[in-house]
Design a protein around this motif. Structure first.
Motif, PDB file in Angstrom:
ATOM      1  N   ASN A   4       2.320 -41.841 -25.251  1.00 35.95           N
ATOM      2  CA  ASN A   4       1.817 -39.809 -25.576  1.00 35.95           C
ATOM      3  C   ASN A   4       1.215 -39.555 -25.339  1.00 35.95           C
ATOM      4  OD1 ASN A   4       5.059 -41.356 -25.489  1.00 35.95           O
ATOM      5  ND2 ASN A   4       5.500 -40.616 -27.959  1.00 35.95           N
ATOM      6  N   GLY A   5       0.253 -40.112 -26.248  1.00 40.23           N
ATOM      7  CA  GLY A   5      -1.162 -38.876 -26.438  1.00 40.23           C
ATOM      8  C   GLY A   5      -1.149 -39.045 -24.833  1.00 40.23           C
ATOM      9  N   ARG A   6      -2.154 -39.690 -24.191  1.00 41.98           N
ATOM     10  CA  ARG A   6      -2.225 -39.945 -22.296  1.00 41.98           C
ATOM     11  C   ARG A   6      -1.388 -38.870 -22.095  1.00 41.98           C
ATOM     12  NH1 ARG A   6      -4.071 -46.031 -20.914  1.00 41.98           N
ATOM     13  NH2 ARG A   6      -5.010 -46.312 -22.716  1.00 41.98           N
ATOM     14  N   MET A   7       0.019 -39.318 -21.892  1.00 39.50           N
ATOM     15  CA  MET A   7       0.747 -38.374 -21.209  1.00 39.50           C
ATOM     16  C   MET A   7       0.713 -36.768 -21.419  1.00 39.50           C
ATOM     17  SD  MET A   7       4.494 -40.362 -20.574  1.00 39.50           S
ATOM     18  CE  MET A   7       4.844 -38.977 -19.474  1.00 39.50           C
ATOM     19  N   LYS A   8       0.117 -36.436 -22.743  1.00 38.67           N
ATOM     20  CA  LYS A   8      -0.122 -34.897 -23.755  1.00 38.67           C
ATOM     21  C   LYS A   8      -1.001 -35.031 -22.997  1.00 38.67           C
ATOM     22  CE  LYS A   8       4.109 -33.303 -25.045  1.00 38.67           C
ATOM     23  NZ  LYS A   8       3.836 -33.249 -26.178  1.00 38.67           N
ATOM     24  N   ASN A   9      -2.129 -35.437 -22.117  1.00 33.29           N
ATOM     25  CA  ASN A   9      -3.332 -34.420 -22.005  1.00 33.29           C
ATOM     26  C   ASN A   9      -3.433 -34.291 -20.476  1.00 33.29           C
ATOM     27  OD1 ASN A   9      -5.115 -35.916 -22.951  1.00 33.29           O
ATOM     28  ND2 ASN A   9      -5.452 -38.044 -22.460  1.00 33.29           N
ATOM     29  N   PHE A  10      -1.947 -33.725 -19.760  1.00 31.55           N
ATOM     30  CA  PHE A  10      -1.233 -33.168 -18.995  1.00 31.55           C
ATOM     31  C   PHE A  10      -1.174 -32.185 -19.259  1.00 31.55           C
ATOM     32  CE2 PHE A  10      -2.259 -37.660 -17.015  1.00 31.55           C
ATOM     33  CZ  PHE A  10      -2.368 -37.583 -15.784  1.00 31.55           C
ATOM     34  N   ASP A  11      -1.947 -31.021 -19.041  1.00 26.44           N
ATOM     35  CA  ASP A  11      -0.847 -29.454 -19.868  1.00 26.44           C
ATOM     36  C   ASP A  11       0.039 -28.972 -19.296  1.00 26.44           C
ATOM     37  OD1 ASP A  11      -3.579 -29.392 -20.797  1.00 26.44           O
ATOM     38  OD2 ASP A  11      -4.190 -28.175 -19.158  1.00 26.44           O
ATOM     39  N   CYS A  12       0.658 -29.976 -18.201  1.00 25.72           N
ATOM     40  CA  CYS A  12       2.123 -28.988 -17.274  1.00 25.72           C
ATOM     41  C   CYS A  12       3.099 -29.936 -18.855  1.00 25.72           C
ATOM     42  CB  CYS A  12       2.612 -29.831 -16.386  1.00 25.72           C
ATOM     43  SG  CYS A  12       2.321 -31.625 -16.079  1.00 25.72           S
ATOM     44  N   TYR A  50       8.548 -36.563 -15.678  1.00 24.84           N
ATOM     45  CA  TYR A  50       8.563 -38.426 -15.196  1.00 24.84           C
ATOM     46  C   TYR A  50       7.123 -39.263 -13.825  1.00 24.84           C
ATOM     47  CZ  TYR A  50      13.394 -38.762 -16.258  1.00 24.84           C
ATOM     48  OH  TYR A  50      14.632 -39.290 -17.147  1.00 24.84           O
ATOM     49  N   ALA A  51       6.629 -38.181 -13.423  1.00 18.97           N
ATOM     50  CA  ALA A  51       5.959 -38.020 -12.589  1.00 18.97           C
ATOM     51  C   ALA A  51       3.969 -38.139 -12.927  1.00 18.97           C
ATOM     52  CB  ALA A  51       5.257 -37.093 -11.506  1.00 18.97           C
ATOM     53  N   VAL A  52       3.992 -37.721 -14.276  1.00 15.08           N
ATOM     54  CA  VAL A  52       3.083 -38.094 -15.044  1.00 15.08           C
ATOM     55  C   VAL A  52       3.394 -39.543 -16.021  1.00 15.08           C
ATOM     56  CG1 VAL A  52       2.028 -37.569 -17.672  1.00 15.08           C
ATOM     57  CG2 VAL A  52       2.443 -35.616 -15.489  1.00 15.08           C
ATOM     58  N   ALA A  53       4.377 -40.109 -16.446  1.00 19.24           N
ATOM     59  CA  ALA A  53       5.076 -41.341 -16.478  1.00 19.24           C
ATOM     60  C   ALA A  53       4.345 -42.313 -15.357  1.00 19.24           C
ATOM     61  CB  ALA A  53       6.017 -41.777 -16.610  1.00 19.24           C
ATOM     62  N   VAL A  54       4.478 -41.989 -14.138  1.00 16.34           N
ATOM     63  CA  VAL A  54       4.199 -42.693 -12.717  1.00 16.34           C
ATOM     64  C   VAL A  54       2.783 -43.257 -13.142  1.00 16.34           C
ATOM     65  CG1 VAL A  54       3.737 -43.304 -11.175  1.00 16.34           C
ATOM     66  CG2 VAL A  54       5.873 -42.326 -11.898  1.00 16.34           C
ATOM     67  N   ILE A  55       2.033 -41.835 -13.049  1.00 19.30           N
ATOM     68  CA  ILE A  55       0.602 -41.879 -13.282  1.00 19.30           C
ATOM     69  C   ILE A  55       0.074 -42.671 -14.514  1.00 19.30           C
ATOM     70  CG2 ILE A  55      -1.422 -40.367 -12.820  1.00 19.30           C
ATOM     71  CD1 ILE A  55       0.178 -38.546 -11.996  1.00 19.30           C
ATOM     72  N   CYS A  56       0.124 -42.722 -15.559  1.00 17.00           N
ATOM     73  CA  CYS A  56       0.121 -43.294 -16.527  1.00 17.00           C
ATOM     74  C   CYS A  56       0.367 -44.625 -16.857  1.00 17.00           C
ATOM     75  CB  CYS A  56       0.813 -42.289 -18.103  1.00 17.00           C
ATOM     76  SG  CYS A  56       0.313 -40.807 -18.808  1.00 17.00           S
ATOM     77  N   GLN A  57       1.239 -44.907 -16.029  1.00  6.38           N
ATOM     78  CA  GLN A  57       1.540 -46.596 -15.871  1.00  6.38           C
ATOM     79  C   GLN A  57       0.934 -47.384 -15.292  1.00  6.38           C
ATOM     80  OE1 GLN A  57       4.242 -48.966 -17.319  1.00  6.38           O
ATOM     81  NE2 GLN A  57       2.149 -49.985 -16.029  1.00  6.38           N
TER      82      GLN A  57
END
Length: 322
Positions: A277-285, A303-310
């Protein structure tokens, strides 16, 4: 299909920095580690991740995720610039005026062009998620010699993201969007991560942040887990925090009655989930209050950030083992 334009991670690093104002001379002045730090500041992820994602969007079978039509329209090199601008949008969430100031010198793009194409590509990355976030057919522990499937299969948690106050024209009850985490309006997304592999296997939302975790769980993931039990003949269970108390048959929560080994196992698993979750919240959006009132754009971002984190996990930037 148009001819593929494949970039190496080093090429992505160079082009990404050039796009935000670091020319060849400035890049050559410093060590690679400094350039990587600069890249992460503007795009959060690693160059190898975006090289991988760029190739996926050219080769995917998911029509709404494909970049081929855009490549034919503007050319592959310009499309790649728009791709990086879309990543920057999610990573730094600039205003249109801020983005124009960053990209106008390197590309000549105006604020409206930046916005139009960046959001277009964000939506394409979003549309790639069914091929990236996948519920597996089997639940094996790769570190075990046993052929039996594991009992604990996923950790489950919600992620709140701040939004602007919804208007009464759009929502009849603003209070349902109130987040106890932010003491203001927010959206909630449900995530499930495999306990024994490096995989985000479930994503659902958005829901109003005032919606109870159990209510969200019962709107999709519960049935998914029941179907898996029926198909595999194994009493699979998830691990969740105390906000999910009430589904003990499917979700195991931390308890003082647990043996120490089990208590530590659950704690590590939930901590691992928080790391994702913290990795996803690194994205300011996702970390900042979302300025846009079009909440579909927020869903596309999440969802796009989730794709990138995966894809980061797939490229070797893994979570710690439970």
């Amino acid at each position: 299909m148009a001819d593929l334009l494949i970039y190496t991670p080093d090429e992505v690093l160079f082009l990404g920095l050039e796009l935000v104002g670091f020319d060849l001379k400035r890049q050559n002045w410093v060590r690679r580690s400094k350039n990587l730090s600069r890249f992460r500041t503007h795009y959060i992820g690693e160059p190898c991740v975006y090289a991988y994602l760029w190739e996926l969007l050219q080769t995917t079978d998911l029509e709404k995720a494909q970049l081929n039509d855009l490549i034919k329209k503007v050319g592959a090199e310009k499309c790649f610039s728009y791709f990086l601008m879309a990543i920057h949008l999610m990573a730094c969430y600039p205003t249109e005026e801020q983005a124009e100031g960053i990209f106008s010198k390197s590309t000549g793009v105006c604020d409206k062009t930046w916005s139009t194409w960046s959001w277009d590509i964000v939506s394409r990355i979003y549309n790639q998620h069914p091929d990236i976030i996948v519920w597996p057919d089997r639940w094996d522990n790769p570190d075990s010699e046993s052929e039996e499937e594991t009992i604990f299969i996923v950790t489950v948690d919600g992620a709140h993201c701040q939004i602007e106050e919804p208007t009464l024209d759009d929502f009849s009850e603003n209070q349902k969007y109130f987040s106890h985490k932010f003491h203001g309006p927010a959206l909630d997304y449900e995530l499930a991560i495999s306990v024994y592999t490096q995989d985000l296997v479930w994503i659902n939302g958005p829901f109003p942040a005032g919606c109870h975790d159990l209510k969200v769980f019962r709107q999709g993931l519960k049935q998914k887990m029941l179907d898996t039990r029926a198909a595999r003949g194994v009493e699979h269970r998830g691990i969740a925090d105390k906000g999910y108390r009430g589904e003990q048959g499917l979700l195991s929560i931390p308890s003082s009655c647990d043996p120490e080994r089990v208590r530590d196992f659950k704690g590590r698993a939930l901590s691992r989930h928080e790391t994702f979750n913290g990795r996803m919240k690194n994205f300011d959006c996702l970390d900042e209050r979302f300025r846009h009132h079009d909440l579909l754009k927020h869903k596309h971002c999440f969802y796009a950030v989730a794709v990138i984190c995966q894809l980061q996990l797939d490229c070797g930037y893994t979570l710690f083992e439970v």
